[in-house]
Design an enzyme around this catalytic site. Sequence first.
Site, PDB file in Angstrom:
ATOM      1  N   ASP A   1      15.077 -10.110 -11.623  1.00 52.13           N
ATOM      2  CA  ASP A   1      16.024  -9.514 -11.209  1.00 52.13           C
ATOM      3  C   ASP A   1      16.762  -8.848 -12.095  1.00 52.13           C
ATOM      4  O   ASP A   1      18.100  -8.434 -11.663  1.00 52.13           O
ATOM      5  CB  ASP A   1      16.267  -9.610 -10.069  1.00 52.13           C
TER       6      ASP A   1
ATOM      7  N   GLU B   1      10.513  -2.013   5.280  1.00 46.69           N
ATOM      8  CA  GLU B   1      10.191  -3.268   5.950  1.00 46.69           C
ATOM      9  C   GLU B   1      11.638  -4.628   7.199  1.00 46.69           C
ATOM     10  O   GLU B   1      11.217  -4.344   7.871  1.00 46.69           O
ATOM     11  CB  GLU B   1      10.253  -4.165   4.841  1.00 46.69           C
TER      12      GLU B   1
END
Length: 386
Positions: free
Chosen positions: A282, A155
């Site tokens: 995370d 990305e």
Amino acid sequence: MMTTKRLTQKLGAEEAEIVLVNKHNYHYQTTWLHEIAAGTRNQNQARMMISDVFNPNRVRLIYDSVVEVKKEENRVILENSELTYDYLVVSLGFESNTFGIKGMEKNAFSILDIETSRLISEHIEYKFAKYKLDPKAKKEDLTILVGGGGFTGIEFVGELAERIPKLCKKYDIDPSIPRIINVEAAPTILPGFNEELVAYAKQSLEDRGVEFRIGAKIQECKKNSLTVNDGEEINAGTIVWTGGVTGNSILSKSGFEITKGKVTVNDDLRAPNTENIFIIGDCAWVMNEAEGRPFPPTAQAAMQHGDICAANIKALLHNEALVPFVFDDKGTVASLGNKDAMGTVFSGTKLYGKSASAMKKVIDNRYLFLLGGPKLILKKGKFRPF
């Protein structure tokens, strides 16, 4: 943020005091950081004031850094104070994982937060400005090496493919001079994606000038180069590492059992051998028992962690049964710049090009809607034209 939002919806003000601790007085979308790093999105557009999302009279907001969790004492040590808790949700985010590659931590940039991302963008533009003014500047100064061909790395190069031509025009530089090179040790980029989608992404980026070095294992990162495979050196003016992240190091400091940087939590998202500590985002591995491996650690999964975590805290308060986390995969879309993307949605339907790019913006805006409703979408939503 999502857990706090859900708790305010599920619990009355008289049922619990909700305290949110964050290092900054703003929240940002980690999935937008690559755009800030490339310079295609303004940092202020990617962050939101926490007090704009939560009423300080409903949620006690503390802006401080967590130092350690004292599990046995139900205490959280902050830099400037400490807190006690009945129930704790640990969602401290990620840190860069360089896998011990020599010189990577010292010599490469990493996309970690607003400030590190902004630094990358400013460094890249500085290199272009310097190249134009300095007669001794080398062409390699305008080469950008991106280590890692996963979601963030791809990305990021997609955004760079849009930014670099604009910088060339701004500084009157021959557009054939700058190079964007993605270096990946694996035999393919974007692991986990369908082969057709990967092929589309790679071709789309190559058509816009991105170069790929697949199967190139990084041995060392020097100040202005990467050494790959058997000693080949690739020179560059900017090196950005996107090859891996790990859970926050405060987890291990606080005595949690760590597996590859994260805590493997129970199916109700509580830390093993605890009754009142939830670990999400995370920082957590959540096992998919049917497949014998963790659910993918994606932003989509983290949002769903927030829903289940809040539901289970309410259940504990009301002496009700806790519910297990089961990932509801609604698909994954990777942007390849503002005008292009690819991915799958719902039951595996493949999307390419502008339709995928539009869906990516819908996904991003959906998060804003769930967090702050239409008002937040209007302030921070993605409406960049095609």
